[in-house]
Design a protein around this motif. Structure first.
Motif, PDB file in Angstrom:
ATOM      1  N   GLU A 208      49.744  65.294  42.667  1.00 51.57           N
ATOM      2  CA  GLU A 208      50.212  65.012  41.540  1.00 51.57           C
ATOM      3  C   GLU A 208      50.467  66.225  40.026  1.00 51.57           C
ATOM      4  O   GLU A 208      51.453  66.119  40.048  1.00 51.57           O
ATOM      5  CB  GLU A 208      50.009  63.557  40.562  1.00 51.57           C
ATOM      6  CG  GLU A 208      50.140  62.458  42.158  1.00 51.57           C
ATOM      7  CD  GLU A 208      49.271  61.956  42.917  1.00 51.57           C
ATOM      8  OE1 GLU A 208      48.016  62.865  42.553  1.00 51.57           O
ATOM      9  OE2 GLU A 208      49.793  61.566  43.827  1.00 51.57           O
ATOM     10  N   GLU A 209      49.389  66.683  40.437  1.00 55.56           N
ATOM     11  CA  GLU A 209      49.370  67.764  39.146  1.00 55.56           C
ATOM     12  C   GLU A 209      49.241  68.477  39.435  1.00 55.56           C
ATOM     13  O   GLU A 209      50.247  69.736  38.878  1.00 55.56           O
ATOM     14  CB  GLU A 209      47.547  67.612  38.673  1.00 55.56           C
ATOM     15  CG  GLU A 209      47.268  66.265  38.129  1.00 55.56           C
ATOM     16  CD  GLU A 209      45.091  66.645  37.505  1.00 55.56           C
ATOM     17  OE1 GLU A 209      44.980  66.031  36.493  1.00 55.56           O
ATOM     18  OE2 GLU A 209      45.275  66.785  39.008  1.00 55.56           O
ATOM     19  N   LEU A 210      49.015  68.593  40.738  1.00 55.69           N
ATOM     20  CA  LEU A 210      49.831  70.423  41.311  1.00 55.69           C
ATOM     21  C   LEU A 210      50.785  70.681  41.920  1.00 55.69           C
ATOM     22  O   LEU A 210      51.399  71.230  41.397  1.00 55.69           O
ATOM     23  CB  LEU A 210      48.590  70.538  42.978  1.00 55.69           C
ATOM     24  CG  LEU A 210      47.503  71.207  42.761  1.00 55.69           C
ATOM     25  CD1 LEU A 210      47.199  71.236  44.064  1.00 55.69           C
ATOM     26  CD2 LEU A 210      47.123  72.419  42.238  1.00 55.69           C
ATOM     27  N   GLN A 211      51.839  69.021  42.604  1.00 55.19           N
ATOM     28  CA  GLN A 211      53.062  68.717  42.162  1.00 55.19           C
ATOM     29  C   GLN A 211      53.667  69.204  40.785  1.00 55.19           C
ATOM     30  O   GLN A 211      55.118  69.708  40.788  1.00 55.19           O
ATOM     31  CB  GLN A 211      53.466  68.157  42.226  1.00 55.19           C
ATOM     32  CG  GLN A 211      53.269  67.475  43.954  1.00 55.19           C
ATOM     33  CD  GLN A 211      53.398  68.475  45.518  1.00 55.19           C
ATOM     34  OE1 GLN A 211      54.127  69.479  44.838  1.00 55.19           O
ATOM     35  NE2 GLN A 211      52.787  68.319  45.945  1.00 55.19           N
ATOM     36  N   ASP A 217      53.153  79.833  37.983  1.00 52.20           N
ATOM     37  CA  ASP A 217      51.290  79.596  37.912  1.00 52.20           C
ATOM     38  C   ASP A 217      50.157  78.811  38.970  1.00 52.20           C
ATOM     39  O   ASP A 217      49.451  79.405  39.393  1.00 52.20           O
ATOM     40  CB  ASP A 217      50.465  78.519  36.523  1.00 52.20           C
ATOM     41  CG  ASP A 217      51.409  78.847  35.140  1.00 52.20           C
ATOM     42  OD1 ASP A 217      51.320  79.745  34.546  1.00 52.20           O
ATOM     43  OD2 ASP A 217      51.790  77.305  34.818  1.00 52.20           O
ATOM     44  N   LEU A 218      51.468  78.384  40.182  1.00 48.78           N
ATOM     45  CA  LEU A 218      50.491  77.369  40.900  1.00 48.78           C
ATOM     46  C   LEU A 218      51.111  79.606  42.770  1.00 48.78           C
ATOM     47  O   LEU A 218      49.331  79.398  42.849  1.00 48.78           O
ATOM     48  CB  LEU A 218      51.327  76.807  41.823  1.00 48.78           C
ATOM     49  CG  LEU A 218      50.924  75.596  42.552  1.00 48.78           C
ATOM     50  CD1 LEU A 218      49.518  75.572  42.557  1.00 48.78           C
ATOM     51  CD2 LEU A 218      51.825  74.957  43.124  1.00 48.78           C
ATOM     52  N   ALA A 219      51.385  79.962  41.569  1.00 54.26           N
ATOM     53  CA  ALA A 219      51.412  80.813  42.292  1.00 54.26           C
ATOM     54  C   ALA A 219      49.495  82.055  42.554  1.00 54.26           C
ATOM     55  O   ALA A 219      49.572  82.420  43.835  1.00 54.26           O
ATOM     56  CB  ALA A 219      52.501  82.042  42.859  1.00 54.26           C
ATOM     57  N   ASP A 220      49.434  82.064  40.981  1.00 54.23           N
ATOM     58  CA  ASP A 220      48.332  82.512  41.589  1.00 54.23           C
ATOM     59  C   ASP A 220      47.236  82.309  41.512  1.00 54.23           C
ATOM     60  O   ASP A 220      46.442  82.693  42.116  1.00 54.23           O
ATOM     61  CB  ASP A 220      48.473  83.061  39.356  1.00 54.23           C
ATOM     62  CG  ASP A 220      49.531  83.717  38.756  1.00 54.23           C
ATOM     63  OD1 ASP A 220      49.801  85.080  39.671  1.00 54.23           O
ATOM     64  OD2 ASP A 220      49.632  83.849  38.091  1.00 54.23           O
ATOM     65  N   GLU A 221      47.322  80.881  41.693  1.00 50.60           N
ATOM     66  CA  GLU A 221      46.109  79.579  41.728  1.00 50.60           C
ATOM     67  C   GLU A 221      46.035  80.002  43.298  1.00 50.60           C
ATOM     68  O   GLU A 221      44.951  79.984  43.636  1.00 50.60           O
ATOM     69  CB  GLU A 221      46.402  78.135  41.621  1.00 50.60           C
ATOM     70  CG  GLU A 221      45.570  77.708  41.725  1.00 50.60           C
ATOM     71  CD  GLU A 221      45.264  76.294  40.479  1.00 50.60           C
ATOM     72  OE1 GLU A 221      44.762  75.565  41.520  1.00 50.60           O
ATOM     73  OE2 GLU A 221      46.161  75.892  39.537  1.00 50.60           O
ATOM     74  N   ILE A 222      47.001  80.001  44.245  1.00 52.03           N
ATOM     75  CA  ILE A 222      46.730  80.280  45.443  1.00 52.03           C
ATOM     76  C   ILE A 222      46.404  81.051  45.755  1.00 52.03           C
ATOM     77  O   ILE A 222      45.405  81.335  46.541  1.00 52.03           O
ATOM     78  CB  ILE A 222      48.198  80.470  46.166  1.00 52.03           C
ATOM     79  CG1 ILE A 222      49.045  78.704  46.270  1.00 52.03           C
ATOM     80  CG2 ILE A 222      48.731  80.789  47.975  1.00 52.03           C
ATOM     81  CD1 ILE A 222      50.223  78.641  46.331  1.00 52.03           C
ATOM     82  N   ALA A 223      46.615  82.314  44.982  1.00 51.52           N
ATOM     83  CA  ALA A 223      45.735  83.839  45.269  1.00 51.52           C
ATOM     84  C   ALA A 223      44.602  83.644  45.688  1.00 51.52           C
ATOM     85  O   ALA A 223      43.753  83.938  45.894  1.00 51.52           O
ATOM     86  CB  ALA A 223      46.339  85.264  44.683  1.00 51.52           C
ATOM     87  N   ARG A 224      44.215  82.674  45.014  1.00 52.84           N
ATOM     88  CA  ARG A 224      42.800  82.476  44.211  1.00 52.84           C
ATOM     89  C   ARG A 224      42.546  81.992  45.159  1.00 52.84           C
ATOM     90  O   ARG A 224      40.351  82.071  45.577  1.00 52.84           O
ATOM     91  CB  ARG A 224      42.694  81.928  42.695  1.00 52.84           C
ATOM     92  CG  ARG A 224      42.341  83.115  41.701  1.00 52.84           C
ATOM     93  CD  ARG A 224      42.103  81.820  40.766  1.00 52.84           C
ATOM     94  NE  ARG A 224      42.613  81.238  39.917  1.00 52.84           N
ATOM     95  CZ  ARG A 224      43.507  80.689  38.778  1.00 52.84           C
ATOM     96  NH1 ARG A 224      43.865  82.197  38.899  1.00 52.84           N
ATOM     97  NH2 ARG A 224      43.984  79.904  38.979  1.00 52.84           N
TER      98      ARG A 224
END
Length: 586
Positions: A208-211, A217-224
């Protein structure tokens, strides 16, 4: 009564000893019970029944001395050796000691404490690279920092400590406490792995937090995440497997259990992130990051299956494969949403001057960028849905991906056709179609997108543009050229009069067309020149011929200046000024 055989007597003595051990809460009580047995039956002599009691009492005293010690046993190598030696004697004695079970349980609890203390002893051998050394000089838990080369192993615990841990593990497993030992190991190592992944920028969050997280922000987190996933599977987990196999050398089941428990939480956290993305939004802008995740999991699945091959890790193996397939399904879903996005784009929004529509630019650039991952997309699209992936011929233009993209192009063309009907002037609608058709053709001509669609598709697209060009010429200039045609009927005077009237009509038509179309846009420079040349080829020769007939009808006299508003050169110049508008070259 027949005399009992020697074996029977041994069994009887063993039973008597067992009763004494069971009922005797202390050495004195056990001794008293044995004394009663010896007076009851001559076969229960004190010598036979209690030969081992002094040795057992000494063993218990030695073990309890270590178990009750306030100091860590492994702080003194001699004490550790003595404790293990006494413990070996206890394990070897089996049920001979009156309180063997209770004593063994206490020894195992102390071994757990010692094992935990050794596991948690700071090593200080690996610098996380993120922080300055603590001012008080205390060592921190060593963690792995990102590295470009994954072919390395982390030795987080010194060899001497590993040897001590192995000596403890061997006794605990031998005494039937393998699960407890593996659990203590896992609890300690779990913190190390969690901290290591955290240092790579990944923190546990719910789906739920990710959605609810903005896509930027999520795109940066995916790279990490992609980086963390590679570090975990290629460095952290193999290092953990290596450490486990050393600590539990020769104890394969305990090693498998300890490894599975140690890594499970970190692995599930990483896989859960990918799963949340896989079941999330199908917005087209997510395609490229989801592709990155798909490729990362796909490439790591063989290593995951090899690392987590034991019975305790079957869930992780199946979960990794399921999430890999789920990401593939998400990619296919994004393509479906991409198609729907084109369909839903409203036809009422006409582009001024018939120029390039933003949707066309978006679709073509998106597809060209996507085809940079052509081989991965072919694998995704050709997935048979049964857990396997079909063999892909990368030189074959009729793959499932090619069919999918060709269909998207048809949907785009249908959308553009609908948009062209919005223009009140049909000729401007044809200019709009030419602009967008030429852009599509140019973008699809080179690179992987062109290879997928094939030359035949490109030729058909070029033919469409030529057809629209012909339709434009007929619609926009047909009336202008038609007025220049003469049937040659009527007398000379009437002919001159008719010709003069036609010239006046031509002047008006040309002025209207020029005034209206000079704001129209042809974005591609080459198309603009082709269109001007086509219009000139249609209008200028007809105009030149008409002026010749008019002069002849006038008896060779020149045409009056006030009547002939445009020379042939003027007409060519007017046509040369068309289609500039507010064109933006792409």
């Amino acid at each position: 009564m027949e005399r009992m055989g020697e074996d029977g007597e041994d069994k009887l003595i063993a039973v008597a000893r067992h009763i004494a051990r069971t009922l005797g809460r202390t050495d004195t009580m056990a001794d008293d019970i044995l004394h009663i047995f010896s007076t009851f039956d001559g076969r229960f002599s004190r010598e036979k029944l209690s030969d081992d009691l002094p040795a057992m009492s000494s063993l218990e005293r030695r073990l309890r001395e270590h178990v009750s010690s306030d100091r860590p046993i492994w702080s003194d190598s001699a004490a550790a050796s003595a404790f293990l030696s006494a413990l070996d004697d206890l394990i070897a004695s089996g049920d001979l000691h009156p309180r063997a079970d209770d004593l063994l349980q206490q020894c195992m609890l102390r071994l757990e404490d010692e094992f935990r203390a050794l596991m948690d002893r700071p090593a200080g051998t690996i610098d996380s690279g993120d922080e300055e050394d603590d001012s008080d000089g205390e060592d921190r838990i060593p963690v792995a920092h990102p590295v470009p080369d994954y072919d390395i192993i982390i030795d987080a615990i010194p060899p001497g400590t590993v040897a001590d841990l192995h000596s403890i593990a061997t006794r605990m497993v031998s005494a039937g406490f393998a699960k407890e030992c593996a659990h203590v190991y896992a609890l300690s190592r779990r913190d190390f792995l969690d901290e290591s992944v955290s240092r790579l920028g990944i923190r546990a969050r719910t789906a739920e937090e990710l959605q609810a997280t903005p896509w930027e922000d999520l795109a940066d987190e995916i790279a990490r995440w992609v980086r963390a996933m590679n570090v975990a599977v290629r460095i952290l987990f193999p290092s953990e497997r290596r450490l486990c196999d050393k600590v539990f050398a020769g104890l394969s089941q305990a090693a498998d259990l300890a490894f599975a428990e140690a890594c499970r939480g970190t692995a599930i956290q990483l896989l859960a992130f990918a799963d949340a993305i896989a079941v999330g939004s199908r917005a087209p802008e997510r395609l490229f990051k989801v592709l990155d995740m798909y490729e990362a999991v796909r490439d790591l699945v063989p290593e995951i299956e090899s690392l987590f091959s034991d019975q305790y890790s079957s869930f992780l193996r199946s979960e990794a494969v399921a999430i890999w397939k789920g990401l593939g399904g998400a990619i296919r879903g994004i393509f479906m949403e991409f198609e729907n996005l084109i369909r839903r784009d409203p036809a009422k929004a006409a582009v001024p001057g018939g120029g390039l529509h933003p949707m066309t630019r978006y679709v073509m650039n998106h597809l060209r960028a996507a085809c940079g991952s052509r081989h991965t997309l072919e694998q995704v699209m050709d997935d048979d849905g049964g857990g396997g992936v079909a063999t892909v011929d990368h030189d074959r233009p009729s793959s499932s991906l090619a069919v999918q993209i060709a269909w998207i192009m048809e949907v785009l063309q249908a959308n553009l056709e609908a948009k062209s009907k919005v223009y009140k002037d049909p000729s401007l609608g044809f200019v709009f179609l030419m602009n967008n058709g030429r852009y599509i053709s140019q973008k699809a001509r080179d690179g992987e997108l062109g290879a997928l669609l094939g030359e035949e598709w490109t030729r058909r697209e070029d033919a469409r543009v030529r057809r629209w060009m012909t339709d434009y010429q007929r619609g926009a200039w047909g009336k202008v050229v038609a007025v220049l045609r003469t049937d040659g009927g009527g007398g000379a005077g009437a002919s001159v009069k008719a010709l003069r009237e036609r010239l006046r009509m031509f002047n008006a038509y040309l002025e209207d067309v020029w005034r209206e179309q000079r704001g129209w846009v042809v974005t591609d420079e080459r198309l603009r020149e082709e269109l001007r040349e086509a219009v000139s080829g249609m209008v200028v020769p007809a105009y030149r011929g008409f002026l010749g007939r008019l002069r002849a009808a006038e008896g060779g006299r020149g045409v009056e200046k006030q009547l002939m508003m445009f020379s042939v050169e003027d007409v060519e110049a007017r046509i040369g000024e068309l289609f500039e508008g507010n064109a933006r070259r792409s």
